[in-house]
Write an enzyme that holds these catalytic residues in place. Sequence first.
Site, PDB file in Angstrom:
ATOM      1  N   THR A   1      70.070  21.030  24.827  1.00 37.44           N
ATOM      2  CA  THR A   1      70.213  20.771  26.069  1.00 37.44           C
ATOM      3  C   THR A   1      70.438  21.716  26.500  1.00 37.44           C
ATOM      4  OG1 THR A   1      72.214  18.599  25.782  1.00 37.44           O
ATOM      5  CG2 THR A   1      71.886  19.575  27.939  1.00 37.44           C
TER       6      THR A   1
ATOM      7  N   GLU B   1      67.544  15.517  35.163  1.00 32.32           N
ATOM      8  CA  GLU B   1      68.906  15.384  35.010  1.00 32.32           C
ATOM      9  C   GLU B   1      69.300  16.555  35.403  1.00 32.32           C
ATOM     10  OE1 GLU B   1      70.921  13.570  31.945  1.00 32.32           O
ATOM     11  OE2 GLU B   1      70.020  13.750  30.117  1.00 32.32           O
TER      12      GLU B   1
ATOM     13  N   ASP C   1      68.150  16.805  28.917  1.00 35.07           N
ATOM     14  CA  ASP C   1      68.539  16.965  27.449  1.00 35.07           C
ATOM     15  C   ASP C   1      67.482  15.956  26.982  1.00 35.07           C
ATOM     16  OD1 ASP C   1      71.297  15.496  26.342  1.00 35.07           O
ATOM     17  OD2 ASP C   1      70.493  13.407  26.831  1.00 35.07           O
TER      18      ASP C   1
ATOM     19  N   GLU D   1      59.572   6.822  29.621  1.00 33.40           N
ATOM     20  CA  GLU D   1      59.077   5.026  30.861  1.00 33.40           C
ATOM     21  C   GLU D   1      57.510   5.644  31.640  1.00 33.40           C
ATOM     22  OE1 GLU D   1      62.612   5.003  33.406  1.00 33.40           O
ATOM     23  OE2 GLU D   1      63.155   7.576  32.819  1.00 33.40           O
TER      24      GLU D   1
ATOM     25  N   HIS E   1      66.032   3.689  35.422  1.00 34.98           N
ATOM     26  CA  HIS E   1      65.358   4.312  34.307  1.00 34.98           C
ATOM     27  C   HIS E   1      67.175   3.443  33.209  1.00 34.98           C
ATOM     28  CE1 HIS E   1      65.228   7.024  31.264  1.00 34.98           C
ATOM     29  NE2 HIS E   1      66.923   6.811  30.344  1.00 34.98           N
TER      30      HIS E   1
ATOM     31  N   GLU F   1      64.537  14.804  29.219  1.00 33.80           N
ATOM     32  CA  GLU F   1      65.413  14.257  30.362  1.00 33.80           C
ATOM     33  C   GLU F   1      65.739  14.866  31.987  1.00 33.80           C
ATOM     34  OE1 GLU F   1      68.698  11.745  28.638  1.00 33.80           O
ATOM     35  OE2 GLU F   1      66.956  10.394  27.477  1.00 33.80           O
TER      36      GLU F   1
ATOM     37  N   ASP G   1      77.510  13.075  28.710  1.00 35.32           N
ATOM     38  CA  ASP G   1      76.230  13.068  28.809  1.00 35.32           C
ATOM     39  C   ASP G   1      75.639  11.066  30.080  1.00 35.32           C
ATOM     40  OD1 ASP G   1      73.210  13.551  30.475  1.00 35.32           O
ATOM     41  OD2 ASP G   1      72.750  12.552  29.019  1.00 35.32           O
TER      42      ASP G   1
ATOM     43  N   LYS H   1      70.136  13.594  20.370  1.00 37.33           N
ATOM     44  CA  LYS H   1      70.651  14.296  21.038  1.00 37.33           C
ATOM     45  C   LYS H   1      70.590  15.676  21.359  1.00 37.33           C
ATOM     46  CE  LYS H   1      69.352  10.974  24.315  1.00 37.33           C
ATOM     47  NZ  LYS H   1      68.830  10.836  25.805  1.00 37.33           N
TER      48      LYS H   1
ATOM     49  N   GLN I   1      66.450   8.532  17.524  1.00 37.70           N
ATOM     50  CA  GLN I   1      67.849   8.199  18.327  1.00 37.70           C
ATOM     51  C   GLN I   1      67.362   6.763  18.073  1.00 37.70           C
ATOM     52  OE1 GLN I   1      67.423   8.668  22.508  1.00 37.70           O
ATOM     53  NE2 GLN I   1      69.070   7.330  23.403  1.00 37.70           N
TER      54      GLN I   1
ATOM     55  N   ARG J   1      63.554  10.466  20.116  1.00 41.88           N
ATOM     56  CA  ARG J   1      63.633   8.781  20.454  1.00 41.88           C
ATOM     57  C   ARG J   1      63.812   7.951  19.337  1.00 41.88           C
ATOM     58  NH1 ARG J   1      65.287   9.045  25.652  1.00 41.88           N
ATOM     59  NH2 ARG J   1      64.333   9.770  27.145  1.00 41.88           N
TER      60      ARG J   1
END
Length: 389
Positions: A235, A179, A211, A336, A111, A177, A104, A231, A218, A215
Amino acid sequence: MSDVSATDGFGLANLPYGVFSTEGQAPRVGVRYGDRVLDLAAALDDPVFSEPTLNAFMSLGRAAWDDTRARVTELLSTQPDHPALIELSDVTLHLPIHVPDYVDFYASEHHASNVGRIFRPDAEPLLPNWKHMPVSYHGRASTVVVSGTDIVRPQGQHKAPDADAPTFGACQRLDVEVELGFVVGMGAELGAPVSGADFAEHVFGAVLLNDWSARDIQAWEYVPLGPHLGKSFATSISPWVVPLAALEAARTSTPPRTHDLLPYLQDGDDWALEIDLELDVNGAVLSRPPYAGMYYSGAQMLAHLTVNGARLNTGDLYGSGTVSGTQLEQRGSLLELSWGGKEPITLPDGSTRTFLEDGDIATIRGSFVGAGGERCSFGEVTGTIVPAR
């Protein structure tokens, strides 16, 4: 005669591939046309389409892909009610590819800058290497799942900023996420880098990709070696692989650069894509990230992925990284949109979110303008959050 309108997203300019099954029958390869699936094994009488994944077909290479697309286009143009067409409501969709490897990327400047401002407010948003190469992490292929698969809330270590030591428990900052994922058709041998100029010879098509990200897990684990358990739990990808041939009409140029790229990354600037994406949580559209603003193209990601001689396999999947734009309503993650959890998002029912709660349903949709101005759809990738085990 059935009428597949140019606005349903799955007309002749699109024709994405997937794997489906019907009651009592094994999974096999099909092409979506409107609200039906063309059974390719029956329509083209070729055993390669009786396989339970697209890998055998993809391994045949560009000439076979182009020939099959031409045959399917001709068949559906002249026989829009072909007997091998099956109602979508009568099929079960499966993971369309066997994924040997998954990487990824982190290719959106907006971002990456937002994340930098959230986590490093007193430093430069972008790290020094970011504008010189498409940064990525090596993911876990075994947890790539098809749209509709429930997502179990992961558990792991996390540490509050004011705590002296980490604790173990269910993730409290579960994120999405938005993507795009690229699917490799033709592999390359160990030690043989692939140029961005050869992107279309190796990449079969693209899927929507989520994905999922824990958080809090992570944030504690990613220094110094990068994402892992935050992660690797899941997915999700869409069940339809839009062929690169359909995306030709959506090609554009990457944004202007402030730094010259090294020679191996200079091919592929013309493989940016005009794709409209949408993030929906519990039926409410939260953002519409524009893919065209991605700083690196899929061709440049492929060149970087293989420049050290890493092997490329049929079915390998690589993600673009979160797609975000310049505006609040274009941010492709809850991290975000809630600015690190400091600005809760209000949903239409009056509830608020900073990150996902159990029972939430996150959906990503995507579309583009294909040949002849026809609006083409990727469909969607969706997942429901279920409690930690």
